[in-house]
Design a protein around this motif. Structure first.
Motif, short mmCIF file in Angstrom:
data_model
loop_
_atom_site.label_atom_id
_atom_site.label_comp_id
_atom_site.label_asym_id
_atom_site.label_seq_id
_atom_site.Cartn_x
_atom_site.Cartn_y
_atom_site.Cartn_z
N TYR A 83 0.83 -1.20 0.00
CA TYR A 83 0.00 0.00 0.00
C TYR A 83 0.87 1.25 0.00
N ASP A 115 -7.55 2.93 1.51
CA ASP A 115 -8.47 1.80 1.35
C ASP A 115 -8.26 0.74 2.43
N VAL A 116 -7.00 0.46 2.76
CA VAL A 116 -6.75 -0.54 3.81
C VAL A 116 -7.09 0.04 5.18
N GLU A 119 -10.83 -0.42 5.29
CA GLU A 119 -11.15 -1.86 5.39
C GLU A 119 -10.95 -2.35 6.83
N HIS A 120 -9.84 -2.00 7.44
CA HIS A 120 -9.56 -2.48 8.79
C HIS A 120 -10.47 -1.80 9.82
N ARG A 122 -13.52 -0.90 9.23
CA ARG A 122 -14.82 -1.58 9.05
C ARG A 122 -14.82 -2.93 9.75
N GLU A 123 -13.71 -3.67 9.64
CA GLU A 123 -13.64 -4.98 10.31
C GLU A 123 -13.86 -4.83 11.81
N ASP A 126 -17.80 -2.37 12.17
CA ASP A 126 -19.09 -2.78 11.59
C ASP A 126 -19.97 -3.41 12.66
N ARG A 131 -21.71 2.73 8.12
CA ARG A 131 -20.64 2.88 7.11
C ARG A 131 -20.19 4.33 7.01
#
Length: 184
Positions: A83, A115-116, A119-120, A122-123, A126, A131
């Motif tokens: 990244y 983006d990462v 993503e992390h 959200r993990e 969530d 969102r």
């Protein structure tokens, strides 16, 4: 394993080339190379030199040959998720380096650090946050970690991305805990 990577370059011109590369693995392991330009790499911007502080003379004296840097990158980074904060620029210089080193220009691919980060987050978040809340959280974390004086050196910039990733993960877990405590 995640790897945050950054390049410094001769300019932002069409024929620019990489002058420094560094990467930081998610475990904090890092490496940096000054890159000795090939004879056909002639594009040079004094403005870029003033920004990163690397002279052509220093690169010729202290830089590692292009083929050695390219080979080290491929051997060390292949199979990892790479990244960069600006993957279009860093990807351009990665391709230039790999091609000049006699390797396929797409042997390594870069994703966007943001983006990462998202993503992390959200993990972790969530189910507790929407969102939109998560996206705003990540955006705010990136903005709050923006240095007042960017280093414009590859290792410092790659380390910044790694530090952001760690901070986002930590703050996301804390936010989930706080929201859980507030609702319980």
């Amino acid at each position: 394993m995640l790897v945050f990577l950054d390049f410094e370059a001769s300019s932002l011109g069409k024929k620019s080339y990489p002058v420094e590369v560094a990467w930081v693995f998610e475990d904090g392991t890092s490496r940096a190379h000054l890159i000795r330009p090939t004879p056909d790499w002639t594009d040079w911007s004094m403005k870029a030199e003033r920004i990163h502080g690397l002279s052509r003379r220093r690169l010729h004296l202290e830089g590692t040959p292009v083929a050695d840097v390219a080979r080290d990158m491929l051997e060390t980074l292949e199979g990892h998720a790479l990244y960069a904060s600006a993957p279009s620029w860093d990807g351009k210089w990665l391709s230039v380096l790999l091609r000049a080193g006699g390797l396929p220009r797409h042997a390594l691919r870069l994703g966007k650090s943001d983006d990462v980060f998202l993503e992390h987050a959200r993990e972790i978040m969530d189910g507790t946050f929407t969102r939109r809340e998560i996206a705003d959280f990540v955006k705010g974390m990136i903005e709050s970690t923006e240095p007042t004086q960017p280093a414009h050196r590859a290792l410092a910039d790659a380390t910044l991305e790694h530090t952001r990733w760690l901070a986002i993960r930590k703050a996301a877990a804390e936010a989930v805990s706080e929201r859980g405590n507030a609702s319980g």
